[in-house]
Write an enzyme that holds these catalytic residues in place. Structure first.
Site, PDB file in Angstrom:
ATOM      1  N   ASN A 101     -22.958  27.757   0.826  1.00  0.00           N
ATOM      2  CA  ASN A 101     -24.419  27.831   0.903  1.00  0.00           C
ATOM      3  C   ASN A 101     -24.891  29.122   1.559  1.00  0.00           C
ATOM      4  O   ASN A 101     -26.087  29.356   1.700  1.00  0.00           O
ATOM      5  CB  ASN A 101     -24.998  26.614   1.632  1.00  0.00           C
ATOM      6  CG  ASN A 101     -24.633  26.567   3.109  1.00  0.00           C
ATOM      7  OD1 ASN A 101     -23.841  27.383   3.588  1.00  0.00           O
ATOM      8  ND2 ASN A 101     -25.204  25.613   3.822  1.00  0.00           N
ATOM      9  N   ARG A 154     -16.667  34.679  18.955  1.00  0.00           N
ATOM     10  CA  ARG A 154     -15.256  34.516  19.274  1.00  0.00           C
ATOM     11  C   ARG A 154     -14.739  35.764  19.971  1.00  0.00           C
ATOM     12  O   ARG A 154     -15.205  36.868  19.734  1.00  0.00           O
ATOM     13  CB  ARG A 154     -14.463  34.197  17.999  1.00  0.00           C
ATOM     14  CG  ARG A 154     -14.711  32.771  17.525  1.00  0.00           C
ATOM     15  CD  ARG A 154     -14.023  32.453  16.227  1.00  0.00           C
ATOM     16  NE  ARG A 154     -14.768  32.956  15.082  1.00  0.00           N
ATOM     17  CZ  ARG A 154     -14.538  32.562  13.832  1.00  0.00           C
ATOM     18  NH1 ARG A 154     -13.604  31.677  13.578  1.00  0.00           N
ATOM     19  NH2 ARG A 154     -15.255  33.047  12.835  1.00  0.00           N
ATOM     20  N   TYR A 156     -19.520  20.566  17.244  1.00  0.00           N
ATOM     21  CA  TYR A 156     -18.405  21.095  16.446  1.00  0.00           C
ATOM     22  C   TYR A 156     -17.148  20.246  16.636  1.00  0.00           C
ATOM     23  O   TYR A 156     -16.512  19.823  15.659  1.00  0.00           O
ATOM     24  CB  TYR A 156     -18.131  22.536  16.854  1.00  0.00           C
ATOM     25  CG  TYR A 156     -17.040  23.202  16.050  1.00  0.00           C
ATOM     26  CD1 TYR A 156     -17.197  23.466  14.691  1.00  0.00           C
ATOM     27  CD2 TYR A 156     -15.850  23.600  16.658  1.00  0.00           C
ATOM     28  CE1 TYR A 156     -16.198  24.083  13.955  1.00  0.00           C
ATOM     29  CE2 TYR A 156     -14.852  24.222  15.931  1.00  0.00           C
ATOM     30  CZ  TYR A 156     -15.031  24.466  14.581  1.00  0.00           C
ATOM     31  OH  TYR A 156     -14.039  25.084  13.858  1.00  0.00           O
ATOM     32  N   ALA A 163     -10.106  21.554   6.750  1.00  0.00           N
ATOM     33  CA  ALA A 163      -9.836  22.515   7.814  1.00  0.00           C
ATOM     34  C   ALA A 163     -10.293  21.898   9.123  1.00  0.00           C
ATOM     35  O   ALA A 163     -11.476  21.915   9.456  1.00  0.00           O
ATOM     36  CB  ALA A 163     -10.582  23.820   7.549  1.00  0.00           C
ATOM     37  N   VAL A 199     -22.791  21.516   0.546  1.00  0.00           N
ATOM     38  CA  VAL A 199     -21.979  20.337   0.273  1.00  0.00           C
ATOM     39  C   VAL A 199     -22.482  19.089   0.991  1.00  0.00           C
ATOM     40  O   VAL A 199     -21.978  17.988   0.744  1.00  0.00           O
ATOM     41  CB  VAL A 199     -20.497  20.575   0.637  1.00  0.00           C
ATOM     42  CG1 VAL A 199     -19.911  21.667  -0.237  1.00  0.00           C
ATOM     43  CG2 VAL A 199     -20.319  20.873   2.113  1.00  0.00           C
ATOM     44  N   GLY A 215     -15.352  11.844  -1.983  1.00  0.00           N
ATOM     45  CA  GLY A 215     -15.751  11.105  -3.182  1.00  0.00           C
ATOM     46  C   GLY A 215     -15.429  11.881  -4.444  1.00  0.00           C
ATOM     47  O   GLY A 215     -14.946  11.312  -5.437  1.00  0.00           O
TER      48      GLY A 215
END
Length: 328
Positions: free
Chosen positions: A33, A187, A146, A115, A58, A103
């Site tokens: 997206n 990060r 998260y 993941a 999704v 599904g």
């Protein structure tokens, strides 16, 4: 020619997975997206006949015409800057997105991989972290959106495996780095390199004694590929067990970049893990996998990539402009 759906395909790791599956002769269906992904990561694949891209979220119903042999669900904000800005979307892609894709996997009779992440271990009380360790996670803390999204992903994936007999795989990914990371994604590695390239002091949160273990992206992709094609359904750690303190890592970056910045210290964020090191016994025994790229070699490749970006792209990466625009 087998066909694979990869979600989060325009992101750092997703784009490298697209490259690997194209190289292996698969037809690749890429889906993203673009809330944190970047089409430039996969633009070199767009002209290929065996590559197609769907701009889709999704968390909404997912339809892909034709057969699918594999589904790799790698769509999720994966950095603190991202998931702290969009916690609801992070939880939704972990919960609703995973449910939708499971599904789809049932309908297509496709093998499904998620993941997951070392963050399911939270701020660990066991070191190094084995797959049998259940974790030390604060579900209502700032990182809970998260951590718990990933823990739910694992739970529902295993439920589909045990109840529906779906072929599933769970990869627990530890700190990974390499080309196509965003410099300002929160990060530690891209943050340090970005600060070095901009001539800024390197910022350490806490006293620098906390540890991380960094795996080069090519090694990680190899481990993921082997796990997907294996017969093992339980979670597997994929990461590099070479552990280093954040303070020592900052010194490595300063030496690599040849700059003269100093290190500055700021308070450690809440629930930030103090130690992170994978036990990769299962990966070695089941997959015959272990990392091959040493940190010095991987850091040089990564630094050369960022140094090769145009000034405009470097500025854009550092200021996170695309993400902010997409979020609005």
């Amino acid at each position: 020619m087998k066909r694979v759906l990869i979600t989060g395909a325009a992101g750092f790791l997703g784009s490298h997975l697209c490259d690997r599956f194209i190289k292996e002769g698969y037809r690749v269906v890429a889906m993203d997206n673009l809330i944190t992904g970047d089409l430039r990561n996969i633009e070199h694949l767009m002209p290929l006949a065996n590559f197609e891209f769907y701009h889709h979220d999704v968390t909404k119903f997912v339809h892909v015409p034709g057969d699918l042999d594999y589904i790799l669900h790698f769509a999720s904000p994966a950095s603190p800057i991202d998931y702290l800005k969009i916690p609801i979307q992070t939880l939704k892609v972990g919960a609703m997105g995973t449910h939708n894709l499971l599904g789809l996997a049932r309908v297509k009779n496709a093998r499904f991989m998620i993941a997951s992440t070392s963050e399911v271990y939270g701020d660990p009380l066991v070191h190094p972290q084995t797959e049998e360790y259940w974790g030390h996670v604060n579900p209502v803390g700032p990182r809970g959106c998260y951590d718990e999204a990933k823990r739910y992903q694992e739970a529902i994936t295993m439920a589909y495996h045990t109840y529906h007999g779906l072929e599933t795989r769970i990869v627990r990914i530890f700190n990974t780095y390499g080309p196509r990371m965003r410099l300002n994604d929160g990060r530690v590695l891209p943050a340090f390199i970005g600060q070095a390239l901009r001539g800024e002091d390197l910022t350490i949160f806490g006293d620098g004694s906390q540890t991380r273990s960094f795996c080069y992206v090519d090694d990680l992709v190899e481990g993921i590929y082997r796990l997907l094609l294996s017969d093992y359904a339980n979670p597997v750690n994929i990461g590099n067990p070479s552990e280093i303190t954040i303070k020592d890592f900052a010194e490595e970056i300063i030496k690599l970049t040849g700059t003269s910045q100093k290190v500055v210290y700021k308070p450690l964020p809440k629930d930030d893990p103090k130690q992170r090191q994978p036990d990769i016994t299962k990966a070695r025994e089941i997959l015959g996998w272990e990392p091959k790229v040493g940190r010095a070699e991987g850091l040089k490749k990564t630094y050369d990539y960022f140094r090769g970006l145009s000034k405009e792209r470097l500025y854009e990466e550092s200021n996170h402009r695309e993400f902010d625009a997409a979020r609005k």
